[in-house]
Design an enzyme around this catalytic site. Structure first.
Site, short mmCIF file in Angstrom:
data_model
loop_
_atom_site.label_atom_id
_atom_site.label_comp_id
_atom_site.label_asym_id
_atom_site.label_seq_id
_atom_site.Cartn_x
_atom_site.Cartn_y
_atom_site.Cartn_z
N TRP A 75 0.88 -1.16 -0.06
CA TRP A 75 -0.11 0.01 0.15
C TRP A 75 0.85 1.37 -0.21
O TRP A 75 1.79 1.44 0.93
CB TRP A 75 -0.89 0.05 1.23
N GLU A 483 -21.30 7.33 8.92
CA GLU A 483 -21.02 6.01 8.31
C GLU A 483 -21.83 5.70 6.89
O GLU A 483 -20.93 5.07 6.09
CB GLU A 483 -21.43 4.92 9.31
N LYS A 487 -19.31 4.93 3.80
CA LYS A 487 -19.53 3.78 2.98
C LYS A 487 -19.58 4.25 1.53
O LYS A 487 -19.32 3.46 0.34
CB LYS A 487 -20.66 2.94 3.15
N GLU A 490 -16.41 5.45 -0.07
CA GLU A 490 -15.14 4.58 -0.19
C GLU A 490 -15.43 3.70 -1.35
O GLU A 490 -14.33 3.36 -1.74
CB GLU A 490 -15.37 3.75 1.17
C1 G6P Z 1 -9.19 1.53 7.17
C2 G6P Z 1 -10.68 0.59 7.01
C3 G6P Z 1 -11.87 1.00 7.38
C4 G6P Z 1 -11.74 0.90 8.94
C5 G6P Z 1 -10.60 1.47 9.52
C6 G6P Z 1 -10.21 1.36 10.99
O1 G6P Z 1 -9.67 2.50 6.77
O2 G6P Z 1 -10.50 0.73 5.31
O3 G6P Z 1 -13.05 0.02 7.06
O4 G6P Z 1 -12.85 1.11 9.55
O5 G6P Z 1 -9.45 1.32 8.48
O6 G6P Z 1 -9.76 -0.01 10.91
P1 G6P Z 1 -9.74 -0.88 11.97
O7 G6P Z 1 -9.35 -2.18 11.81
O8 G6P Z 1 -9.07 -0.53 13.32
O9 G6P Z 1 -11.18 -0.99 12.50
#
Ligand code: G6P
Length: 610
Positions: A75, A483, A487, A490
């Site tokens: 990434w 949220e 969504k 994203e």
């Molecule tokens: C990334 C993911 C999200 C998630 C966030 C926190 O941005 O794409 O979907 O909510 O990280 O991740 P965690 O694993 O700590 O909940």
């Protein structure tokens, strides 16, 4: 960020270990992928932009067999995602190859040192500086261990690295400062990975390197050292993680499957915890007293997990009657946070690996708070670091955009809240049981919502070509609006903003015209009438108004262009149900726009760099 898998051992196993492992680590990034091996006395790197499968196919076509390999799924942090910047990165004199997870912050200063020594650079990465600096230090010191040790001590930033050396194909080093690394050994086979999942198929006995530790594998021996090369006694510990292979079944994408299976994942979250009309949360039981006596609760998370924390804030303040602060982990860790004795901190994380949340956990612990985890990934770094916690038991979440983990986070937080409110005598026994009964009904209510999928798909067709959108909610449904907007942006790349409905008048209303879809959440609540006024305000400015409304209040339809009707539940629990149609709306908009919903551009399932 990125995922690392490295292997030394039976050459017939190499490709499988590396690529199966990398597939399990794609949650850490998937913009490019590579493998580095030693073959014909050379280090060879095979690396391309794109997913693990692509590199696997191309590498296997070479038919190369090597008993030592480093693999990486990336990434991008420094340098765009392309073939050249993909890892492994080979050093200038072609002596070393490295895979790296993290960021080297003093790369500019080190680059200058290297340039003065005649080094040239062919990538845009900080990793290239790292591997060249190691090469330079090793050649200066004439001793590989000392050279590496010196180089590591000069690196600033975060790193988990694995290093191989051309002229010594029996040797492999791994070092950690910040970015996690797990190590396993089975007979003469050695495995290193960013988390334990690529290893547990072969052995469940794992050593997790701590910060400042260096693992050296030489022939069939290994040792763990600190960066000054002192030996560190380390023992393998059995991990309790099971590898859950997740099949798509009849679903087109993991995200759709995860949305549709929420009645099951929520039932799993409640399993064994809601029994005989009682809530029992074994995971945090020994911290009941601090939780009931605390004068302040802090909730920490990122992204969707932060939104779950916001919903909990409404519930906890109302029923536990203690002030709650919800913090972005990235802000908390740099904000000189004040933690008082007795403060309780909840850290929420699906993956349990998010770098900022992990560091915030460390800080909160160091400052003396009781730190409780709400984590999905069993045995993850955050789960291991917290004092105690409640696992979500939602099962592995593969889609990058979090869906079922969010509703399970809400369920865990609500169970904690209901139980604590009862123990604090803030709610009567009758209310306690009533709330439990209602929580138990939620999976079935979600089943009902999911039946509206076709209807929601039709609504998506009306808005998927739009460029902007607004999500409005009030009270505990304000986080639902946030949220819902997250969504949509994203996975469909439609610009979306979530707002408290009343705040909309202070800015976003200027954006509203007939091209703007406004999604309003208007189920039973204390602010219900005010929400209706907000709906009328956007409606009279010609927005395309889409409402999530409940059966008890179907008349709101009159003010909406499109409505999604959900079953009624207690006001306190509406977020968990109201989120479902917004997940489906985002999903269908993204599919209609031809997006890769499971792996949206630029995102990663777990953000392991700060
Ligand atoms: C990334 C993911 C999200 C998630 C966030 C926190 O941005 O794409 O979907 O909510 O990280 O991740 P965690 O694993 O700590 O909940």
């Amino acid at each position: 960020m990125c995922g690392i898998v490295a292997f030394k051992g039976d050459q017939n196993k190499t490709s499988k270990v590396i690529f199966d492992g990398l597939k399990l680590l794609e949650y850490r990034g998937y913009d490019s992928c590579g493998i580095g091996v030693i073959d014909e006395n050379k280090i060879k790197a095979f690396k391309w932009k794109g997913r693990v499968r692509k590199t696997e196919k191309r590498f296997n076509e070479t038919k190369i067999k090597s008993s030592i390999a480093v693999g990486h799924t990336r990434w991008a942090t420094h340098g765009e995602p392309n073939d050249i910047n993909a890892h492994p990165i080979i050093s200038f004199h072609k002596e070393f190859a490295v895979v790296h997870n993290g960021i080297i912050e003093n790369y500019k200063e080190l680059k200058k040192v290297l340039s003065e020594k005649g080094y040239k650079f062919y990538t845009e990465t900080d990793t290239e500086i790292l591997v060249n600096f190691i090469e330079l230090c090793v050649s200066n010191s004439n001793n590989i261990d000392k050279g590496i040790s010196y180089a590591l001590s000069r690196l600033e930033g975060a790193f988990g690295i694995v290093l191989i050396k051309k002229s010594d194909p029996e040797i492999m080093y791994a070092a950690r400062k910040g970015s996690p690394l797990a190590f396993g050994k089975k007979g003469k086979n050695f495995f290193i990975a960013s988390d334990a999942t690529p290893i547990i198929e072969y052995t469940k006995k794992i050593i997790y390197l701590d910060n400042g530790q260096l693992l050296k594998i030489n022939k069939n021996e290994f040792e763990v050292l600190d960066f000054e090369l002192n030996k560190v006694p380390k023992k393998f510990k059995k991990v309790d993680v099971e590898l859950q292979k997740v099949e798509l079944g009849n679903y087109e994408t993991y995200m759709l499957k995860e949305i549709m299976k929420q009645p099951d994942s929520l039932s799993q979250t409640m399993l064994g915890r809601i029994k005989d009309d009682k809530i029992t949360l074994g995971g945090i039981q020994s911290y009941t007293k601090p939780l009931l006596n605390t004068k302040r609760i802090i909730i920490i998370g990122c992204g969707t997990s932060w939104h779950a924390g916001l919903v909990a804030e409404y519930f906890f303040e109302k029923y536990l009657k203690v002030p709650v602060e919800v913090e972005y982990a990235s802000e908390f860790r740099y904000r000189f946070p004040i933690i008082n004795e007795g403060d309780v901190v909840f850290v929420i994380s699906q993956s349990g690996e998010t770098a900022d949340t992990l560091e915030a956990t460390r800080i909160a612990k160091k400052k003396g708070a009781v730190v409780l985890g709400i984590v999905n990934a069993v045995g993850s770094s955050i789960a291991r670091l917290t004092d105690e916690g409640c696992y979500l038991h939602a099962g592995p979440e593969i889609g990058v955009a979090s869906t079922k983990a969010f509703t399970s986070q809400l369920m865990v937080l609500l169970m904690i809240g209901v139980k604590a409110a009862f123990l604090k005598k803030n709610i009567s026994e009758k209310k306690y049981h009533k709330m439990i009964s209602e929580l138990k009904r939620i999976p079935n209510k979600i089943k009902e919502v999911l039946k509206s999928e076709k209807e929601i798909k039709k609504i998506s067709k009306k808005i998927f070509k739009k460029n902007h959108s607004l999500f409005l909610g009030r009270g505990n449904n304000f986080p639902v609006a946030l949220e819902g907007a997250l969504k949509l942006k994203e996975i469909s790349y439609i610009h979306a903003e979530g707002y408290p409905a009343a705040e909309m008048k202070h800015g976003p209303i200027a954006l509203i015209d007939k091209e703007m879809p406004v999604i309003v959440i208007c189920t039973k609540s204390d602010e219900y009438d005010k929400m209706i006024s907000n709906i009328r305000e956007v409606g009279s400015r010609n927005a395309i108004v889409i409402g999530v409304i409940d059966k008890e209040n179907e008349h709101v339809k009159d003010y909406l262009d499109f409505s999604i009707i959900v079953p009624s539940t207690s006001k306190d629990f509406t977020p968990i149900i109201n989120q479902i149609p917004l997940q489906l709306l985002a999903y269908h908009c993204a599919v209609l726009r031809g997006c890769d919903v499971d792996k949206p551009r630029n995102l990663a399932k777990s953000v392991t760099v700060e």
